[in-house]
Structure formats: C-alpha cells, structure tokens
Design a protein around this motif. Structure first.
Motif, PDB file in Angstrom:
ATOM      1  N   ASP A   1     117.229  80.649 139.638  1.00 40.36           N
ATOM      2  CA  ASP A   1     116.025  79.878 138.959  1.00 40.36           C
ATOM      3  C   ASP A   1     116.286  79.828 137.504  1.00 40.36           C
ATOM      4  OD1 ASP A   1     115.843  82.596 137.846  1.00 40.36           O
ATOM      5  OD2 ASP A   1     114.043  83.114 138.986  1.00 40.36           O
ATOM      6  N   SER A   2     115.060  79.410 136.672  1.00 34.84           N
ATOM      7  CA  SER A   2     115.411  79.349 134.938  1.00 34.84           C
ATOM      8  C   SER A   2     115.762  80.807 134.454  1.00 34.84           C
ATOM      9  CB  SER A   2     114.105  78.840 134.455  1.00 34.84           C
ATOM     10  OG  SER A   2     113.006  79.879 134.790  1.00 34.84           O
ATOM     11  N   THR A   3     115.633  81.733 135.187  1.00 34.81           N
ATOM     12  CA  THR A   3     115.915  83.242 134.478  1.00 34.81           C
ATOM     13  C   THR A   3     117.296  83.742 134.980  1.00 34.81           C
ATOM     14  OG1 THR A   3     114.908  84.636 136.426  1.00 34.81           O
ATOM     15  CG2 THR A   3     113.606  83.752 134.268  1.00 34.81           C
ATOM     16  N   GLY A   4     118.070  82.838 135.762  1.00 37.71           N
ATOM     17  CA  GLY A   4     119.267  83.227 136.421  1.00 37.71           C
ATOM     18  C   GLY A   4     119.384  83.889 137.566  1.00 37.71           C
ATOM     19  N   ILE A   5     118.122  83.936 138.430  1.00 35.52           N
ATOM     20  CA  ILE A   5     118.057  84.891 139.404  1.00 35.52           C
ATOM     21  C   ILE A   5     118.417  83.913 140.755  1.00 35.52           C
ATOM     22  CG2 ILE A   5     116.765  86.227 140.963  1.00 35.52           C
ATOM     23  CD1 ILE A   5     115.191  87.234 138.571  1.00 35.52           C
ATOM     24  N   PRO A   6     119.221  84.415 141.712  1.00 33.17           N
ATOM     25  CA  PRO A   6     119.331  83.400 142.711  1.00 33.17           C
ATOM     26  C   PRO A   6     118.124  83.287 143.512  1.00 33.17           C
ATOM     27  CG  PRO A   6     121.110  85.143 142.704  1.00 33.17           C
ATOM     28  CD  PRO A   6     120.007  85.357 141.598  1.00 33.17           C
ATOM     29  N   ILE A   7     117.881  81.878 144.006  1.00 31.81           N
ATOM     30  CA  ILE A   7     116.765  81.709 144.561  1.00 31.81           C
ATOM     31  C   ILE A   7     116.382  82.337 146.069  1.00 31.81           C
ATOM     32  CG2 ILE A   7     116.354  79.527 143.463  1.00 31.81           C
ATOM     33  CD1 ILE A   7     117.183  78.067 146.033  1.00 31.81           C
ATOM     34  N   ASN A   8     115.460  82.463 146.545  1.00 33.94           N
ATOM     35  CA  ASN A   8     115.331  82.988 147.887  1.00 33.94           C
ATOM     36  C   ASN A   8     115.204  81.827 148.997  1.00 33.94           C
ATOM     37  OD1 ASN A   8     112.558  82.346 147.340  1.00 33.94           O
ATOM     38  ND2 ASN A   8     112.030  84.681 147.128  1.00 33.94           N
ATOM     39  N   ILE A   9     114.772  82.434 150.137  1.00 40.04           N
ATOM     40  CA  ILE A   9     114.725  81.528 151.240  1.00 40.04           C
ATOM     41  C   ILE A   9     113.215  80.684 151.040  1.00 40.04           C
ATOM     42  CG2 ILE A   9     113.232  82.910 152.992  1.00 40.04           C
ATOM     43  CD1 ILE A   9     116.289  80.997 153.748  1.00 40.04           C
ATOM     44  N   GLU A  10     112.291  81.253 150.412  1.00 40.79           N
ATOM     45  CA  GLU A  10     111.058  80.502 150.139  1.00 40.79           C
ATOM     46  C   GLU A  10     111.315  79.239 149.355  1.00 40.79           C
ATOM     47  OE1 GLU A  10     111.087  83.813 150.067  1.00 40.79           O
ATOM     48  OE2 GLU A  10     109.855  84.361 151.926  1.00 40.79           O
ATOM     49  N   ASN A  11     112.352  79.286 148.197  1.00 40.06           N
ATOM     50  CA  ASN A  11     112.528  78.087 147.331  1.00 40.06           C
ATOM     51  C   ASN A  11     113.571  77.484 147.913  1.00 40.06           C
ATOM     52  OD1 ASN A  11     110.392  78.669 145.367  1.00 40.06           O
ATOM     53  ND2 ASN A  11     111.561  80.544 145.043  1.00 40.06           N
ATOM     54  N   GLN A  12     114.297  77.363 149.112  1.00 42.79           N
ATOM     55  CA  GLN A  12     115.411  77.018 149.641  1.00 42.79           C
ATOM     56  C   GLN A  12     115.282  75.332 149.171  1.00 42.79           C
ATOM     57  OE1 GLN A  12     115.540  76.351 153.857  1.00 42.79           O
ATOM     58  NE2 GLN A  12     117.517  77.343 154.069  1.00 42.79           N
TER      59      GLN A  12
ATOM     60  N   ILE B   1     112.507  93.823 139.618  1.00 45.06           N
ATOM     61  CA  ILE B   1     113.233  92.757 139.349  1.00 45.06           C
ATOM     62  C   ILE B   1     112.181  91.666 139.742  1.00 45.06           C
ATOM     63  CG2 ILE B   1     115.078  91.090 140.180  1.00 45.06           C
ATOM     64  CD1 ILE B   1     116.570  93.589 140.642  1.00 45.06           C
ATOM     65  N   PRO B   2     111.963  90.557 138.914  1.00 48.74           N
ATOM     66  CA  PRO B   2     111.048  89.661 139.331  1.00 48.74           C
ATOM     67  C   PRO B   2     111.409  88.709 140.536  1.00 48.74           C
ATOM     68  CG  PRO B   2     112.140  88.903 137.292  1.00 48.74           C
ATOM     69  CD  PRO B   2     112.522  90.329 137.504  1.00 48.74           C
ATOM     70  N   THR B   3     110.427  88.352 141.335  1.00 54.43           N
ATOM     71  CA  THR B   3     110.630  87.381 142.241  1.00 54.43           C
ATOM     72  C   THR B   3     111.180  86.037 141.802  1.00 54.43           C
ATOM     73  OG1 THR B   3     108.738  88.514 143.462  1.00 54.43           O
ATOM     74  CG2 THR B   3     109.481  86.246 144.348  1.00 54.43           C
ATOM     75  N   PRO B   4     112.383  85.581 142.593  1.00 52.26           N
ATOM     76  CA  PRO B   4     112.980  84.491 142.140  1.00 52.26           C
ATOM     77  C   PRO B   4     111.898  83.347 142.086  1.00 52.26           C
ATOM     78  CG  PRO B   4     114.177  85.608 143.626  1.00 52.26           C
ATOM     79  CD  PRO B   4     112.819  86.190 143.729  1.00 52.26           C
ATOM     80  N   GLY B   5     112.123  82.359 140.857  1.00 52.50           N
ATOM     81  CA  GLY B   5     111.117  81.268 140.778  1.00 52.50           C
ATOM     82  C   GLY B   5     111.820  79.857 141.451  1.00 52.50           C
ATOM     83  N   LYS B   6     111.412  78.902 140.910  1.00 54.35           N
ATOM     84  CA  LYS B   6     111.863  77.461 141.238  1.00 54.35           C
ATOM     85  C   LYS B   6     113.440  77.440 140.780  1.00 54.35           C
ATOM     86  CE  LYS B   6     107.281  75.227 141.355  1.00 54.35           C
ATOM     87  NZ  LYS B   6     106.741  74.265 140.888  1.00 54.35           N
ATOM     88  N   PRO B   7     114.004  76.750 141.846  1.00 56.17           N
ATOM     89  CA  PRO B   7     115.681  76.302 141.724  1.00 56.17           C
ATOM     90  C   PRO B   7     115.679  75.391 140.103  1.00 56.17           C
ATOM     91  CG  PRO B   7     114.689  74.969 143.490  1.00 56.17           C
ATOM     92  CD  PRO B   7     113.726  76.148 142.991  1.00 56.17           C
ATOM     93  N   ALA B   8     116.659  76.043 139.345  1.00 59.02           N
ATOM     94  CA  ALA B   8     116.749  75.367 138.067  1.00 59.02           C
ATOM     95  C   ALA B   8     118.034  74.935 137.827  1.00 59.02           C
ATOM     96  CB  ALA B   8     115.960  76.194 137.068  1.00 59.02           C
ATOM     97  N   SER B   9     119.239  75.598 138.469  1.00 59.51           N
ATOM     98  CA  SER B   9     120.446  75.337 137.986  1.00 59.51           C
ATOM     99  C   SER B   9     121.434  75.636 139.314  1.00 59.51           C
ATOM    100  CB  SER B   9     121.008  76.079 136.985  1.00 59.51           C
ATOM    101  OG  SER B   9     121.068  77.695 137.067  1.00 59.51           O
ATOM    102  N   ILE B  10     122.642  75.181 139.368  1.00 60.30           N
ATOM    103  CA  ILE B  10     123.518  75.513 140.293  1.00 60.30           C
ATOM    104  C   ILE B  10     124.869  75.611 139.777  1.00 60.30           C
ATOM    105  CG2 ILE B  10     123.931  73.059 140.676  1.00 60.30           C
ATOM    106  CD1 ILE B  10     124.503  73.637 143.529  1.00 60.30           C
ATOM    107  N   TYR B  11     125.773  76.619 140.101  1.00 62.85           N
ATOM    108  CA  TYR B  11     126.989  76.674 139.562  1.00 62.85           C
ATOM    109  C   TYR B  11     127.969  77.322 140.746  1.00 62.85           C
ATOM    110  CZ  TYR B  11     127.093  81.748 139.898  1.00 62.85           C
ATOM    111  OH  TYR B  11     127.329  83.241 140.129  1.00 62.85           O
ATOM    112  N   LEU B  12     129.258  77.031 140.330  1.00 58.53           N
ATOM    113  CA  LEU B  12     130.285  77.413 141.599  1.00 58.53           C
ATOM    114  C   LEU B  12     130.412  78.957 141.468  1.00 58.53           C
ATOM    115  CD1 LEU B  12     132.509  76.844 143.451  1.00 58.53           C
ATOM    116  CD2 LEU B  12     134.045  76.661 141.520  1.00 58.53           C
ATOM    117  N   LYS B  13     130.105  79.714 142.402  1.00 55.14           N
ATOM    118  CA  LYS B  13     130.159  81.010 142.473  1.00 55.14           C
ATOM    119  C   LYS B  13     131.738  81.469 142.864  1.00 55.14           C
ATOM    120  CE  LYS B  13     127.820  85.270 144.488  1.00 55.14           C
ATOM    121  NZ  LYS B  13     127.758  85.995 143.003  1.00 55.14           N
ATOM    122  N   ASN B  14     132.126  80.852 144.016  1.00 56.66           N
ATOM    123  CA  ASN B  14     133.489  81.401 144.235  1.00 56.66           C
ATOM    124  C   ASN B  14     134.304  80.164 144.699  1.00 56.66           C
ATOM    125  OD1 ASN B  14     135.260  82.379 146.848  1.00 56.66           O
ATOM    126  ND2 ASN B  14     135.175  83.765 145.452  1.00 56.66           N
ATOM    127  N   GLN B  15     135.676  80.080 144.615  1.00 54.24           N
ATOM    128  CA  GLN B  15     136.673  79.223 145.262  1.00 54.24           C
ATOM    129  C   GLN B  15     137.655  79.698 146.047  1.00 54.24           C
ATOM    130  OE1 GLN B  15     137.538  76.042 142.167  1.00 54.24           O
ATOM    131  NE2 GLN B  15     139.396  75.701 143.464  1.00 54.24           N
TER     132      GLN B  15
END
Length: 469
Positions: free
Chosen positions: A171-182, A133-147
């Motif tokens: 990120d742009s591929t739909g992978i949640p960002i990690n702590i480095e891209n907080q 699995i590729p390393t997460p990239g830069k943040p690109a989108s945000i969505y509601l995961k749970n309510q």
C-alpha cells in the motif's frame, strides 16, 4: 534325568515358535512407501485470543516444512486450513501473527498415513508494548521481492533454464496488502532475445501476503530478457521496474570453436620466452557464447602455454604462451608451431580447435642478377628475395628499400619501397624491380644499387654493382 530331557525339548519347541513368528511378521507382504511419491495432506486448526478465548479472524498462519512455505488466513470462525504435498512423515512449523498480537511459533508432526493433522489450538497474546501496525490499505506499488537465480541458460544448456520471480504489492505506506485488497497482477516481456523464451502465466492473484510468483523460461538465444509486472488500482495502471534476467549460452559446439592470436608471424625464432597471447572463442549450437565458466584446455607443439582457463560472459578465454627457440611443425616446416584448444560438447565428445603460427628469424636479402650492364636508354629487371634462414617471410612492418647510391640518370621502378604485412605467405619473400637508363647521351657510369631491410626481425643490407652506358 527324564525331567531335564523334557525341559530341554520344551525349550527348543518354544524357540522355534518364536523364530517362525518373527519371520512371518517380517514377511507380511506389505509394500514400503515410495519416498518420492507426493501425497496430499491437510493441516488445520483454530486461533484464539489468549485472554478472552475469543476466536481471531484474519490471523495469518505461515506453515514451513522442508524449505517450503505455505500461508493462509483464518476465517470468521478463527479457523484455517492448508493443503500441502508430503513424501513422508515431516515436522511442521507454524508461525501465527495478527496485527496487535505477539507472534506465536508452534511445531507439530505430520504422520503421512493420517492424511490430516489438526493442530492444538493456537492462542495469541495481545501486544500492549508495541505500536499497533495499521491495517494494509489499497494497493499502490509493486516490486521484486525475490529472484531465485541471477541468470539462466538457453534450452538444453545444462544450466537452470527457469527462474522464479516473487513480486510483492504494497500500500502507500509500504505495507504488503492483505487478502481483502487482493489484485490481479499481469506479466509481460518488455524486451528479450526472441529465442522462444516464455512466462509461466499471463496474470495471477496476490496471496494473503500480497505476493505473487512468476516463472521465466529461456529459449534458444542468449541475451537479456526484461519482465514487467503491472496491475490496475482505482483505474490507474501501476507498474514495476523492469526485471532483467541474463540468459547465457549452452555447451560448446565444434563449428563455433576457434583459437587465435593477434598475429600470424612473430619475430621470435631462436627466442626463449617470447610471450604470445592466444584466445579461444567458444560458442554453442545456436551461435551464442557458451555459458560462463566453461573450461578450455590448451597445448602447444613448442614452448610453454598455460594449461587451461574458463570462459567469460562472451565465451572467450585467453592464455599466454612462452615460445621455445626452434619450432618445427612437420606439415608446415621449420619456424612453425601450433596451439590446440580442447573442450567438451553436449555429447561428452572432445572437440578441438587449432592454429599454426610462425616464429621468423633475421632477414636475408639476395639480388639477381648479381651485376648488370645497362645500354643507353636500356633497362634491366632484378629479382629480390627477402626471407629468414627457414625461407619464411618477415614479420609485420619489416621494410625493404631499394636505392642507388650515386647521382645518375638511372630510374628504379617496382618493389623498391615495401612494408611487409602480417603474413605467412611465401609470396611476400619475392620482389621485382626494374632499372632504366633515362639519359639521351651515352655516358658510361659505375652504379651501386643497395637493398636494405629493417624492422623487428633485425637490419641487413646488400649491394649490387654494375654500369650504365
């Protein structure tokens, strides 16, 4: 014999010593742990590569206990540390994952008195069968995961007043960002009922899973509140879709509690089973509709009515009454019946709303005077009553028409063409008209004046005879 007596005495002494020792141990003055008190507890450990035995940095450790989840990433030395709050000894589950490695699940047992638990070394095996699995990239989108809940209640409503929203940044591929891209995510109310609702924070940082949580608390007005989450990446503003949360009303309030039906007068006297719908309108002390599923109980002085129902999102509940034949409500009279609705307010008091309706019967017409003799160019005023056997007015759209059967020079004015409204007022049982001779020459004529009533209550007519000169 002496030896046997001595042995019995020795047995009694030993037994007393043992009993006393047990009682002293039981009553040692210790205070049991309060099972509701939370105590800070540390869980730490280290993650290695199973083959090389090298430490693994940036491995994600998820700690699950008592339906709660915490997470941390390993540092450059492969170490992790998690601070949790416990109320007692608890079994822990640790799920460790890293890109390119198989996931590992470990269980451990936390003893509260120790305050710290160092778990056994966690060793991950490289995953050679699956694609990396590729390393997460830069943040690109945000969505509601749970309510946590789809709706909340207004303040002091008895319903949950706070909802938890969990957003995830990808990120742009739909992978949640990690702590480095907080990133720092900001929150705002896009629209709301403006009843004092508020957010727990204005902004918060994403965690090692790219997630951030927000708590929304209601005010005193029902409606819909919209929450917007946004952050900035590479000088671009990235925003979530508005998240809508319904805010329902509180508990019933006596001044905002009513029961009504479509009409006040029904042509149903002597009828068994005539269906009439009654609706209760239930509001809270802030004039909001009460929360859905509020129970309302119904009763009637005549006939049969559905016993209960639960309010919808507008605070209404509708039931059907089937009439009895001859209602009689002492404070109103024959033909009247009442319906009561009951519910419970925030102080556990029963509150009541009531209404009275008429079941009207067949029409009866009277004319007075019952004959007439009108001189040339003279006039005569007549009194007409239209009511049922109980003296009640007719139901809606029952007609009253006054006419002269013969060709003549007599003119009628007044209440000669009437349509009864939906009413309980006795004023709609009394009418007047005037007959005027318009001929300039004297000519005696026999005249018949006819009064006819027709409608849902039935049809009837009566006639009046006289002469004009």
């Amino acid at each position: 014999m002496k030896i046997k007596t001595f042995l019995s005495f020795l047995f009694i002494i030993v037994t007393l010593i043992l009993v006393t020792s047990c009682e002293l141990k039981k009553d040692d003055g210790s205070t049991p742990t309060d099972p509701t008190t939370e105590t800070n507890f540390t869980v730490k450990g280290k993650v290695y590569d199973l083959i090389t035995n090298g430490v693994l940095s940036n491995a994600v450790v998820r700690l699950i206990f008592n339906e709660t989840e915490k997470g941390a990433s390993t540092n450059s030395s492969g170490e992790f540390s998690l601070q949790i709050a416990l109320t007692g000894d608890t079994e822990l589950k640790l799920i460790t994952s890293k890109n390119g490695y198989l996931k590992d699940t470990t269980t451990a047992y936390a003893i509260l008195a120790n305050s710290t638990l160092t778990v056994d070394d966690i060793k991950l095996m490289q995953d050679t069968s699956a694609a990396v699995i590729p390393t997460p990239g830069k943040p690109a989108s945000i969505y509601l995961k749970n309510q946590s809940v789809p709706s909340i209640g207004v303040k002091e409503s008895g319903s949950p007043e706070t909802a938890r929203l969990l957003f995830e940044v990808q990120d742009s591929t739909g992978i949640p960002i990690n702590i480095e891209n907080q990133v720092a995510v900001s929150f705002k109310i896009g629209a709301g009922p403006n009843g004092g609702e508020f957010l727990s924070v204005a902004s918060a940082l994403t965690d090692e899973f790219g997630q951030v949580e927000l708590f929304v608390t209601s005010g005193t007005i029902a409606g819909v509140i919209q929450i917007v989450a946004e952050f900035t990446s590479d000088n671009s503003l990235i925003r979530s879709q508005p998240v809508a949360i319904a805010i329902h009303g509180g508990l019933p309030y006596s001044d905002n509690f009513y029961v009504v039906s479509e009409k006040v007068n029904y042509p149903a006297y002597s009828v068994v089973g005539f269906p009439i719908e009654f609706t209760a309108y239930v509001g809270d002390k802030y004039s909001n509709p009460v929360r859905p599923q509020t129970s309302v109980y119904f009763s009637t002085s005549s006939g049969i009515i559905e016993g209960s129902g639960q309010t919808d999102k507008l605070g209404t509940v509708t039931v059907t009454l089937l009439t009895g034949p001859t209602p009689n409500l002492p404070e109103y009279g024959k033909g009247y019946f009442s319906v009561e609705a009951r519910t419970v307010d925030e102080n556990q008091n029963i509150i009541i709303a009531s209404t009275a309706k008429i079941q009207s019967f067949e029409p009866i017409i009277t004319l007075s005077p019952n004959n007439f003799d009108i001189p040339n160019l003279g006039s005569q005023e007549f009194l007409v009553t239209l009511m049922d056997i109980n003296g009640n007015p007719m139901s809606e759209n029952q007609s009253l028409k006054i006419s002269i059967l013969e060709e003549n020079t007599l003119k009628l004015d007044g209440d000669i063409d009437v349509s009864i409204p939906d009413t309980q007022s006795k004023t709609w049982t009394i009418f007047y008209f005037t007959a005027t001779d318009t001929s300039k020459t004297e000519n005696e004529q026999l005249i018949t004046i006819e009064a006819i009533s027709d409608g849902a209550n039935g049809k009837t007519k009566t006639s009046l005879f006289g002469i004009t000169r």
